[in-house]
Design a protein around this motif. Structure first.
Motif, PDB file in Angstrom:
ATOM      1  N   VAL A 280       0.866  -1.182   0.000  1.00  0.00           N
ATOM      2  CA  VAL A 280       0.000   0.000   0.000  1.00  0.00           C
ATOM      3  C   VAL A 280       0.900   1.229   0.000  1.00  0.00           C
ATOM      4  N   PHE A 281       0.657   2.158  -0.951  1.00  0.00           N
ATOM      5  CA  PHE A 281       1.547   3.307  -1.091  1.00  0.00           C
ATOM      6  C   PHE A 281       0.745   4.549  -1.462  1.00  0.00           C
ATOM      7  N   ASN A 282       1.325   5.694  -1.250  1.00  0.00           N
ATOM      8  CA  ASN A 282       0.937   6.942  -1.915  1.00  0.00           C
ATOM      9  C   ASN A 282       2.228   7.635  -2.326  1.00  0.00           C
ATOM     10  N   GLY A 283       2.705   8.620  -1.557  1.00  0.00           N
ATOM     11  CA  GLY A 283       4.013   9.189  -1.864  1.00  0.00           C
ATOM     12  C   GLY A 283       5.131   8.377  -1.255  1.00  0.00           C
ATOM     13  N   VAL A 284       4.749   7.508  -0.295  1.00  0.00           N
ATOM     14  CA  VAL A 284       5.701   6.619   0.376  1.00  0.00           C
ATOM     15  C   VAL A 284       5.049   5.256   0.512  1.00  0.00           C
ATOM     16  N   ILE A 285       5.837   4.253   0.972  1.00  0.00           N
ATOM     17  CA  ILE A 285       5.275   2.940   1.257  1.00  0.00           C
ATOM     18  C   ILE A 285       4.624   3.003   2.621  1.00  0.00           C
ATOM     19  N   ILE A 286       3.312   2.808   2.660  1.00  0.00           N
ATOM     20  CA  ILE A 286       2.565   2.888   3.930  1.00  0.00           C
ATOM     21  C   ILE A 286       2.702   1.578   4.684  1.00  0.00           C
TER      22      ILE A 286
ATOM     23  N   GLN B  83      -4.844   4.197   7.158  1.00  0.00           N
ATOM     24  CA  GLN B  83      -5.189   5.119   6.078  1.00  0.00           C
ATOM     25  C   GLN B  83      -4.440   6.421   6.300  1.00  0.00           C
ATOM     26  N   THR B  84      -3.594   6.811   5.342  1.00  0.00           N
ATOM     27  CA  THR B  84      -2.735   7.981   5.474  1.00  0.00           C
ATOM     28  C   THR B  84      -2.936   8.892   4.278  1.00  0.00           C
ATOM     29  N   VAL B  85      -3.200  10.157   4.546  1.00  0.00           N
ATOM     30  CA  VAL B  85      -3.429  11.095   3.455  1.00  0.00           C
ATOM     31  C   VAL B  85      -2.087  11.512   2.871  1.00  0.00           C
ATOM     32  N   GLY B  86      -2.032  11.536   1.535  1.00  0.00           N
ATOM     33  CA  GLY B  86      -0.811  11.963   0.876  1.00  0.00           C
ATOM     34  C   GLY B  86      -0.972  11.936  -0.624  1.00  0.00           C
ATOM     35  N   THR B  87      -0.053  12.617  -1.312  1.00  0.00           N
ATOM     36  CA  THR B  87      -0.066  12.648  -2.782  1.00  0.00           C
ATOM     37  C   THR B  87       0.572  11.368  -3.310  1.00  0.00           C
ATOM     38  N   SER B  88      -0.053  10.771  -4.308  1.00  0.00           N
ATOM     39  CA  SER B  88       0.417   9.484  -4.839  1.00  0.00           C
ATOM     40  C   SER B  88       1.576   9.668  -5.805  1.00  0.00           C
ATOM     41  N   ASP B  89       2.548   8.757  -5.729  1.00  0.00           N
ATOM     42  CA  ASP B  89       3.693   8.730  -6.648  1.00  0.00           C
ATOM     43  C   ASP B  89       3.808   7.312  -7.223  1.00  0.00           C
TER      44      ASP B  89
END
Length: 1490
Positions: free
Chosen positions: A463-469, A490-496
Motif C-alpha cells: 500500500v503506497f501513496n508518496g511513500v510505502i505505507i 489510512q494515510t493522506v498523501g499525494t500518490s507517486d
C-alpha cells in the motif's frame, strides 16, 4: 552303415533355478526293473498316398499315421489267436520316406522280455500287410534307410489308416493354423525406441506376441499340433534366440524374458535387421513339409545395412521359401522405402506409427493371416494382388467450433497453476475520499477466489501513496494475507506511481518464485487513475522489467474510469503493447463499488493466463474474389472493407498478438494463356499493421476470367499450414459462392473447403452478382454475412458510395471477429514435435549474429529449444549419447567474414545435454567485415562429408544479417552444395528478409527469441523441426537388382569332400533330478551351443551324418535321420522328458554307441563329445571307444564328479562355469583360463586341419571359377573335344550355390562374346555339363586371327564378376584362360589388368605354345600348355598340374599360414590400466601382457 564315428552329448544342468513345472510333465512312480529287448524294423505300407508332411515328425499328418500304425501293431499282438509273443511296451515310429508302392516306415519296438525275436516281429507286422525286415542292431536299420524290396503278402486295405481332423475354431481366432505343420519365427527389435521407453515398448510387444497363438486357433491349454513358435531378439547386441515353444505355457514363459534387463541392459539402439535375418538363414533352415514363416517387429533401420539386407531377405524368400512379414513401427518414409521390398509382398508389410498400434485389430488380423498363409519349402503359389487391411480408427469432427473449453466451465485457465499474487494498492487522497474500502474488499474477494482454485497460491500486498505505507513481509497463505490487509492504516498523501512500482519490482524480484516455470506471478495495480503528475514516463522501464525479466502479468484496475484515467493506467501497465513479453490486462469501472460485481471479478479471472500460455495469438486471413463477375467496383468494396478491419485492429497486429494474411483468387494461371498472377497471396502472415495497410492501399487487383472457389480454398489452406505462431485462425471468405459441377470451369471445391475448415474457423461473406448464399454457407460452415443485402440498392459507382458500402460491411464483420477472439482459449506452451524425425537426418546448425544480444538469444534458442525439439521428448530426457542409428545427428558451426568455425562435426555423437552445453558455451565473436554466407555454404560440403551415407544432409541457418554483396555468391555456393550432398535448407532470421537457397524461412523480431517468450520460441522450434525432418538425400536408397537365382549371403561355409566329414552321435542326458533337472530353457541353451558347434559341419548325406540319442538311466532312444540339416535336428527335441531316474548311466550309453562305430582302418576324424549332466559314471570307460577323439564338455558340476576316465587326454576336458558360457565366444583376458568353448572349437578345427593337409580333394573347393575359352583357330572336332574336357574338368568339383560355381565365356578374333553361361546358373554338376554341351563354335571374323583376350577379360569384369549375375565377392574367385591363338589383338590393357585385383588368374595353352602377352594377365605363376586341342584331356600332365595348383591354393586359403605375432608385429605399445580394477585383477593383467 556309419562311415565314421559319433559325437555323444550329455549336458549338465546346475546352479540355475528350475522352471515351473509344465502341465504336460507326466507324474511317475517306481516301476519294477525289466530287461527290455529292442527290435528295429524297416517296413512298407502299400496303398497309402505320400504326403510331404510325413517327412516332418512334428506334423499332424506324421503323428496321425504313426499313431494308426502303432495302434494296428498293438491290436495284432492283442489278438487272442496270435502266436507273436509278448506285446511291445512301446512302439516308436521314427521316420517315414516315400516309396514307389506307398510309404516306408522305420520303427523301434521295445518288448518286456526275450520272447520277441526277429522272426516273431516280422510275422506280426507282415500279418498286418506291412512288408517288413527286422533287426537287433540299429546300425543295420540305419544303413541308408534302405526300404524292403519284397512285395506284401496280404492286402493292406484290410487295415485302413485313419487321418485326423481340424481343431474347432476358437472365438478369438481370425484363421486356423492348427492343422498346419508350421515354424513361426518372430524377430523383435528390442533397441531403445525414438518415442517412449524401452520397457514400455517391450511390455506391449510381449502382450502382442502372447496373444498371437490364439489368433490362429492354437490351443491355450494343450500342446500344439505340429506348430512351433520361436523368438529371436536383435538391436541390442548380436541376435539372440530366446527360446522355442510348442504350447502356450512355454510361449508365455519365453515372453517373460522380454524386458530390458534381459534383452537390452545397456540401452542400445542398433536396429541391425540384416544380422537378424542372417541369424535365421544360418540357424533356422526350413524343414521339408513344414511351413516357414518369419514376422519381423521392427522399430527402425540401420541404413549402413541398406546394401546387404536385400540379398539376405531374397535368399530367405527365394531359396528357402520363407514367407516374410514385417511390422514397422515408424512413420519414416525412407525406412519404409527400404524395408517394404524385403517382405514377401506389399500385403506382408504393415507400417504403423508406434508400438500402441500393435493392439489394433487390423494389425492383429493381418499378422494372423501371415501365419496361416505361411509358405511350405516350395515356391509360393500364384496369389491375387496383395492388399493391406486399414487401421481401425475413430472418426472425429472436421470443423473448428472456436469455443473455449476447460476442464470445469466454472474455472478459468488461471485456475490450473500455482500463483504468487501481489496487490499494489494506490492509497491516493482522491481514492481515500471515494472507493478505498471497495479496493480493499476487491483484493480480499480476488484472493479468496484464486485460493479456491489452488490451495498452494500465495498472496502479498503493498500500500503506497508518496511513500510505502505498509507491505507484507513475504507471500503468505490466504488467511494470513487477509488478517494483515485489515491492519493497513489510512494515510493522506499525494500518490507517486514510481514509488509503488519500484517497490513492487523489488518485492517480486526478492520474494516471489518468478523463475519457477510452475509458478505464475501476478501484479494487481489498483488505482483511480489520478495524481500521476507526469511521472508515467519514469515508470515505463520499471513496468517493462516486471513484464519481461520478472515474467509477471499486470492487471490494472481503474476504479473510476474516465478517458484521462484510462489513458494513465493503460500507459502505466503498458496495456496493448505486443512486444513478446507478458501482456497486461486493463479493467475499468465507473464507480468503485462496481468492482465488487461478481461479473467483473469473473471476467478479470478469465483474462489472466498461466505462465507460458500463448496470450491468445491469432491469425486473421482474408480471402477475396477478384473475378470479372465481381467487377472492379465490388472488388474495391471488398478491399476497403478489409482496410477498415485492419485499421480497427492495427494496434494488435504484431508478432505476439495478431498476424494478417490476404489471398485473392479468380482464375488459375493456366486458364488464359499469357495471363499470370490472377490468383496469389498478397499478405503472408504479416505482423506489421502499417506495412499491411500500405501494401493493400497500393495494390490494384487484376480481374480473372473465372471464379475458381476450389483454388481460393486450397490456397488459404496451404497458407495456414505455413504459419508457425498462430494458436487459432479465422478466415473471412469473400465470394459469390456460386458453383455448378456441370457448368463451372473449375474443380469441385467441397473437399478443399472441408480441409480449410479443419485448420480454421471460416466466416463467409457473400458478395457479387449470380451469388449463392446457401452454397457458400455449406462450403464455409457458417451463416454467411450477406454483403449484397447490406449494399442493397445503394450506388457504388462513386468512391464515396463504395466507402459507405465497405464501412457497413466491415461493421458487420468486426463483431464476428470480436466474438472469435473472446472465445479463444489461450493455449499452453505446445509440446515438442511428436513424433520427432524418424528418417536419418544429418543436421548442420549454422549460426551467426552481428549483435551480441541476438547472439545470446540464438544460442539460448538453439540449445534449449531446437536441439531438444529435433530429438523429441524421449531423446531429450535421455542421457544416452547419440549413435549412428539415431535418426538425427548434429554438426554445429558458426561463420564470419571468410571464416567458419566448426564446434562439433558429425563424428562427435554427444548426449543431448552435451550438445546443449556445447552450444551454450560458444562465445560471441565480433565480425570484422561482412559475414559471408557463401563461405559457410562452401564449408558445409566438407562438414557433410563426415555424415552418414544414407542420411539426408539438412541445414538450419540462424542469423541476423544477410549482406547484399554476398547474395550472388551465396546462391551459387548453395546450388553447388545441393548438387553435391542434396538436402533441405531452413532459415531462422532476425529482421532479415531474404536468405539465398532457403527452402523454408522464418523471419522474426528480436523479441520473439526472447528467453521469456517461451510460447513463441517453442512454436518457432516446432516449425523448424517439422521442416528439417524432410528426407532428401542426394541419392535415394535403392536396392541392388535381384539375380535370377539369389546368391548365398554372408560367409560361404567351406565345402569339403564327403570323406573328411565325421559322423556324429549326439548323446543328450535327459535325466531329471532335484539338483539338475532338464527343462525347456536348458534345452534352448544346448541348442545354441550346438548351433555354434554343428554349423561348422556340412550336415546331410554328402557331409556329416548325425544321430540324436538321449539317455536317462534306463533307456537309450535315438533317431537316425541323416538327411536333415542342423536346425531340423535341433527342432525335433522337445520338453517331454522322462524324470524316471535321478542320474543317467553314461556307461550304458557308451556301451551302446561303441557297437555302432565303424572300424575302417582309415576313417575321417571321429569325435565323441560327452556334454555331461547328472550322470552316473558306472560302467564308463574310454577303452570302449579307444582310438577315437574323446572330449568332455560340462558346466557348473559338483566337484565330487570326476570325468577324466572318459577321455584319453586330459587336454580334452572342457568345463565352463554357467550355461550361458556355452554361448560365450569372447576371447578371455586371463591367459591361464582361456575361453573353453573357443578352445574346444579350436581343437576340433586343428584335428580337421591335420587330416585335410594330408590330402585336400578338388571336391572340397568352394569358389567362383570363370573359364575364358579362346575359339580362335579351333576346328569343329577340336571344339567338341574341348567341350568334353570341360565337362570332365568341372565334374571334379562339387557344383552348387553353397560350393563351387562355374561361369564360361567364349571369345575369338574381335567378335562380341557370343556364348557361355553365368555363375548363378551353376546349380548342380548336371546343369553345368548341360550348359557346356549347348555351347556353339563361332569362328573368328574373316581374315582375323587375332584373339581379343583383353576384351574378353573386360567382359568378365563388367558382366560376370557382379552380384547380379551370381558372383560372391566374399568367396575365392579363380579365372582360367584357355588360350589357342598365336597372335593377339593389340589394345589398352589397363582395364583388363584389374581382374588380378579380384581373381586368381591361371592360363592353360591349347597349342603347345606360351606367350608373354597371356602370361601378363596371370598372377598365380601358373601358365602351362598341352600340345594341341585334340590332345586335351583330364589326364594331361598340364591339366593335372592345374588341378594340383588349384587344390594347394585353396587349401592355403582354408588353412593359411600363421605367424608368431611377436615376430611379425613391429610397433610401440602404450598400455593404459584402469586402477579401479583393483589388486585382484593384477595377476591376470600381468599374464595378459606377458
Amino acid at each position: 552303415m556309419l562311415i565314421a564315428g559319433s559325437v555323444m552329448l550329455a549336458v549338465a544342468i546346475a546352479s540355475i533355478p528350475p522352471m515351473p513345472p509344465f502341465d504336460d510333465f507326466p507324474t511317475t512312480t517306481s516301476t519294477p526293473t525289466i530287461q527290455p529287448v529292442v527290435i528295429f524294423t524297416t517296413s512298407v505300407i502299400s496303398g497309402v498316398t505320400w504326403n510331404p508332411d510325413y517327412a516332418n515328425s512334428n506334423s499332424v499328418a506324421f503323428q496321425t499315421l504313426a499313431t494308426a500304425i502303432s495302434t494296428n501293431i498293438s491290436a495284432a499282438y492283442s489278438n487272442p489267436g496270435s502266436q507273436f509273443g509278448s506285446s511291445p511296451l512301446t512302439t516308436n515310429i521314427n521316420v517315414f520316406t516315400q516309396s514307389t508302392n506307398g510309404v516306408n516306415f522305420y520303427a523301434e519296438l521295445i518288448f518286456p522280455d526275450s520272447s520277441a525275436t526277429i522272426a516273431s516281429v516280422t510275422a506280426a507286422l507282415t500279418s498286418l500287410g506291412y512288408t517288413t525286415d527286422a533287426f537287433t542292431s540299429s546300425t543295420s536299420q540305419c544303413s541308408g534307410l534302405i526300404p524292403p524290396t519284397s512285395n506284401p503278402s496280404s492286402n493292406p486295405s484290410s487295415n485302413p489308416v485313419s487321418l485326423g481332423t481340424t481343431t474347432p475354431m476358437h472365438y478369438s481366432a481370425y484363421c486356423d493354423a492348427s492343422n498346419i505343420a508350421l515354424t513361426n519365427v518372430f524377430l523383435v527389435d528390442v533397441s531403445v525406441p525414438i518415442i517412449g521407453t524401452v520397457d514400455d515398448k517391450l511390455s506391449k510387444i510381449a502382450n502382442y506376441l502372447n496373444n498371437a497363438p490364439s489368433l490362429v486357433n492354437l490351443e491355450n491349454n494343450l500342446d500344439w499340433n505340429g506348430q512351433e513358435f520361436r523368438l529371436v531378439v536383435y538391436g541390442a547386441n548380436e541376435p539372440t534366440p530366446m527360446g522355442r515353444a510348442r504350447n502356450q505355457q512355454s510361449w508365455s514363459n519365453i515372453l517373460t524374458m522380454l524386458n530390458s534387463s534381459v534383452v537390452n541392459p545397456t540401452n542400445m539402439d542398433g536396429h541391425q535387421l540384416t544380422d537378424a535375418l542372417r541369424f535365421v538363414y544360418n540357424n533356422y533352415r526350413p524343414t521339408p513339409g513344414v511351413a516357414g514363416n518369419i514376422i519381423v517387429v521392427a522399430d527402425g533401420f540401420d541404413f549402413d545395412e541398406a546394401q546387404s539386407v536385400n540379398t539376405i531377405a531374397n535368399a530367405l524368400k527365394s531359396q528357402f521359401y520363407f514367407s516374410l512379414g514385417i511390422i514397422l513401427m515408424s512413420t519414416s518414409q525412407a525406412q519404409q522405402g527400404v524395408i517394404m521390398p524385403l517382405a514377401t509382398d506389399f500385403g506382408h508389410f504393415y507400417p504403423i506409427e508406434n508400438v500402441d498400434y500393435l493392439s489394433n485389430t487390423a494389425v492383429l488380423q493381418t499378422q494372423a493371416q501371415w501365419i496361416c498363409d505361411a509358405y511350405y519349402p516350395t515356391p509360393a503359389p500364384p496369389t491375387p494382388p496383395p492388399t493391406r487391411l486399414p487401421l481401425v480408427t475413430t472418426v472425429g469432427t472436421t470443423t473448428n467450433t472456436g469455443v473455449r473449453t476447460t476442464i470445469n466451465p466454472l474455472f478459468p485457465p488461471v485456475a490450473s497453476c500455482k500463483l504468487n499474487v501481489l496487490f499494489l494498492i494506490d492509497q491516493s487522497q482522491s481514492l481515500l475520499l471515494n472507493g478505498y474500502n471497495s479496493a480493499i474488499q476487491f483484493c480480499q474477494n480476488s484472493a479468496t477466489t484464486l485460493a479456491g482454485y489452488n490451495s498452494q497460491t500465495t498472496f502479498a500486498y503493498i500500500v503506497f501513496n508518496g511513500v510505502i505505507i505498509q507491505e507484507s513481509n513475504e507471500y503468505t497463505d490466504l488467511q494470513t494475507f487477509l488478517n494483515s490487509l485489515g491492519t493497513v492504516p489510512q494515510t493522506v498523501g499525494t500518490s507517486d506511481v514510481t514509488v509503488g512500482f519500484n517497490e513492487a519490482l523489488n518485492f517480486i524480484q526478492t520474494r516471489s518464485q518468478y523463475n519457477d516455470d510452475s509458478v505464475t506471478s501476478l501484479l494487481y495495480y489498483i488505482t483511480d487513475g489520478n495524481d500521476y503528475n507526469n511521472r508515467i514516463p519514469n515508470v515505463i522501464n520499471t513496468t517493462l522489467t516486471i513484464r519481461s525479466l520478472l515474467q509477471t502479468e499486470i492487471i490494472g484496475i481503474d476504479l473510476i474510469e474516465t478517458s484521462r484515467s484510462k489513458a494513465n493506467v493503460q500507459k502505466t501497465i503498458q496495456y496493448g503493447t505486443y512486444d513478446g513479453n507478458i501482456q497486461s490486462i486493463y479493467v475499468g469501472v465507473n464507480q468503485p463499488a462496481d468492482v465488487l460485481n461478481p461479473l467483473v471479478l469473473n471476467s478479470t479471472n478469465y483474462q489472466m493466463t498461466c505462465k507460458g500460455f500463448s496470450n491468445c495469438f491469432n491469425g486473421l486471413t482474408f480471402v477475396i474474389e477478384t473475378s470479372q463477375a465481381e467487377g472492379s467496383q465490388l472488388v474495391d468494396v471488398e478491399t476497403k472493407a478489409v482496410l477498415n478491419i485492419l485499421s480497427y485492429y492495427q494496434s494488435q497486429i504484431s508478432p505476439f498478438k495478431l498476424s494478417i494474411s490476404l489471398i485473392y483468387f479468380s482464375a488459375p494461371d493456366n486458364l488464359v494463356p499469357n495471363q499470370s498472377g490472377q490468383s496469389a497471396v498478397l499478405l503472408n502472415h504479416v505482423t506489421d499493421g502499417v506495412s499491411a495497410i500500405n501494401t493493400l492501399n497500393t495494390t490494384n487487383f487484376p480481374l480473372g476470367a473465372a471464379s475458381d472457389l476450389q483454388l481460393g480454398f486450397s490456397m488459404a489452406a496451404e497458407n495456414l499450414r505455413d504459419n508457425h505462431l498462430e494458436s487459432e485462425n479465422l478466415v473471412i471468405f469473400f465470394a459469390r459462392g456460386a458453383y455448378e459441377k456441370l457448368s463451372n470451369c473449375c474443380p469441385d471445391p467441397t473437399a478443399d473447403a472441408e480441409d480449410l475448415r479443419k485448420l480454421a474457423t471460416v466466416q463467409g461473406v457473400v458478395i457479387g452478382p449470380y451469388s449463392n448464399k446457401n452454397q457458400l454457407d455449406s462450403l464455409t460452415g457458417s451463416d454467411s454475412i450477406d454483403a449484397n443485402a447490406i449494399i442493397g440498392n445503394s450506388p457504388i459507382d462513386t468512391i464515396a458510395g463504395r466507402a459507405t458500402a465497405a464501412k457497413n460491411i466491415s461493421d458487420a464483420i468486426i463483431p464476428v471477429i470480436q466474438k472469435f477472439f473472446s472465445n479463444q482459449y489461450c493455449l499452453e506452451i505446445p509440446p515438442f514435435v511428436n513424433p520427432p524425425c524418424e528418417d536419418p537426418i544429418d543436421t548442420l546448425i549454422l549460426l551467426h549474429a552481428d549483435d551480441r544480444n541476438n547472439w545470446n538469444s540464438i544460442l539460448n534458442f538453439t540449445a534449449n529449444q531446437l536441439i531438444p525439439d529435433l530429438l523429441g521428448v524421449t531423446g531429450t530426457v535421455s542421457s544416452r549419447t547419440l549413435t549412428t542409428s539415431t535418426p538425427v545427428n548434429f554438426a554445429i558451426a558458426s561463420y564470419y567474414y571468410l571464416d567458419v568455425i566448426i564446434h562439433a562435426d558429425f563424428t562427435y555423437l554427444l548426449s543431448p545435454s552435451g550438445y546443449m552445453n556445447l552450444i551454450s558455451s560458444i562465445n560471441f565473436r565480433e565480425t570484422k567485415g561482412t559475414a559471408t554466407l557463401s563461405t559457410a555454404y562452401k564449408k558445409a560440403i566438407e562438414i557433410f562429408q563426415d555424415g552418414r551415407q544414407f542420411a539426408s544432409k539438412n541445414l538450419i541457418l540462424i542469423t541476423d544479417t544477410m549482406d547484399i554483396s554476398d547474395m550472388e555468391n551465396a546462391f551459387s555456393e548453395h546450388d553447388a552444395m545441393v548438387q553435391l550432398v542434396g538436402g533441405y535448407t531452413s532459415a531462422l532470421t532476425i529482421n532479415t528478409n531474404i536468405i539465398p537457397g532457403a527452402d523454408y524461412q522464418i523471419n522474426v523480431k528480436p523479441g520473439q527469441l526472447n528467453g521469456y517468450n517461451k510460447y513463441s520460441m517453442r512454436q518457432i522450434a516446432n516449425s523448424l523441426t517439422k521442416h528439417t525432418c524432410v528426407y532428401l538425400p542426394l541419392l535415394p536408397t535403392t536396392q541392388p537388382p535381384a539375380p535370377p537365382t539369389p546368391t548365398l549371403p554372408g560367409p560361404i561355409p567351406v565345402v569339403k569332400a564327403r570323406n573328411v566329414w565325421p559322423d556324429l552321435t549326439i548323446l543328450v542326458d535327459t535325466s531329471s533330478n532335484s539338483v539338475n533337472p532338464m527343462t525347456d530353457v536348458f534345452f534352448e541353451k544346448i541348442r545354441v551351443f550346438l548351433d555354434i558347434l554343428l554349423i561348422k559341419y556340412s550336415i546331410g548325406e554328402a557331409g556329416t551324418r548325425v544321430t540324436l540319442a538321449t539317455y536317462d538311466g534306463e533307456t537309450v532312444q535315438y533317431s537316425c535321420k541323416f538327411s536333415m540339416d542342423v536346425d531340423q535336428y535341433l527342432s525335433v527335441w522337445n520338453s517331454s522328458l522322462s524324470p524316471s531316474s535321478a542320474t543317467a548311466n553314461v556307461g550304458n550309453a557308451i556301451s551302446y554307441v561303441s557297437t555302432m562305430l565303424h572300424n575302417d582302418p582309415s576313417p575321417p576324424p571321429t569325435h565323441v563329445v560327452y556334454v555331461v549332466g547328472a550322470t552316473n559314471l558306472t560302467g564308463a570307460s574310454n577303452k570302449l571307444l579307444g582310438g577315437y577323439n574323446l572330449y568332455v564338455v560340462n558346466y557348473k558340476m559338483d566337484s565330487n564328479f570326476n570325468f577324466t576316465n572318459l577321455v584319453n587326454d586330459q587336454n580334452s576336458f572342457f568345463s565352463v562355469s554357467t550355461s550361458s558360457d556355452l554361448r560365450n565366444k569372447v576371447v578371455s583376458m586371463d591367459v591361464s583360463t582361456p575361453n573353453q568353448i573357443l578352445a574346444f572349437n579350436q581343437l576340433l578345427s586343428d584335428t580337421q586341419e591335420s587330416a585335410d593337409k594330408v590330402t585336400f580333394p578338388i571336391s572340397s573347393i568352394a569358389a567362383d571359377i570363370v573359364c575364358l575359352l579362346d575359339e580362335t583357330g579351333l576346328s569343329d572336332t577340336d571344339f567338341t573335344n574341348v567341350k568334353s574336357f570341360l565337362q570332365d574338368f568341372t565334374s571334379k568339383f562339387t557344383v552348387g550355390s553353397t560350393s563351387t560355381q562355374f561361369a564360361l565365356q567364349t571369345y575369338n578374333g574381335r567378335t562380341i562374346p557370343h556364348d557361355g553361361f553365368h555363375l548363378f546358373e551353376s546349380t548342380s554338376n548336371d546343369v553345368v555339363k548341360q550348359r557346356i554341351q549347348q555351347l556353339t563354335l563361332a569362328k573368328a571374323t574373316e581374315n582375323s586371327t587375332d584373339a581379343d583376350l583383353a576384351g574378353a577379360i573386360e567382359q568378365e569384369i563388367f558382366f560376370f564378376l557382379t552380384e547380379y549375375n551370381g558372383w560372391r565377392d566374399d568367396t575365392t574367385t579363380y579365372s582360367i584362360i584357355f588360350s589357342h591363338a598365336d597372335s593377339f589383338f593389340t589394345r589398352d590393357t589397363d582395364t583388363a589388368m584389374q581382374v588380378k585385383n579380384v581373381s586368381s588368374v591361371f592360363a592353360l595353352g591349347l597349342n603347345g605354345q606360351t606367350f608373354p602377352y597371356v602370361r601378363n594377365f596371370t598372377n598365380t605363376g601358373f601358365y602351362e600348355t598341352v600340345d594341341n586341342a585334340s590332345s586335351l584331356s583330364i589326364t594331361s600332365p598340364a591339366v593335372q598340374d592345374l588341378l594340383t595348383t588349384l587344390g594347394n591354393d585353396y587349401r592355403n586359403y582354408v588353412y593359411p599360414t600363421t605367424y608368431d605375432v611377436v615376430k611379425v608385429v613391429k610397433a610401440d605399445f602404450i598400455f593404459l590400466i584402469d586402477n579401479a580394477l583393483g589388486s585382484s585383477f593384477t595377476p591376470n593383467i600381468k599374464q595378459f601382457f606377458e
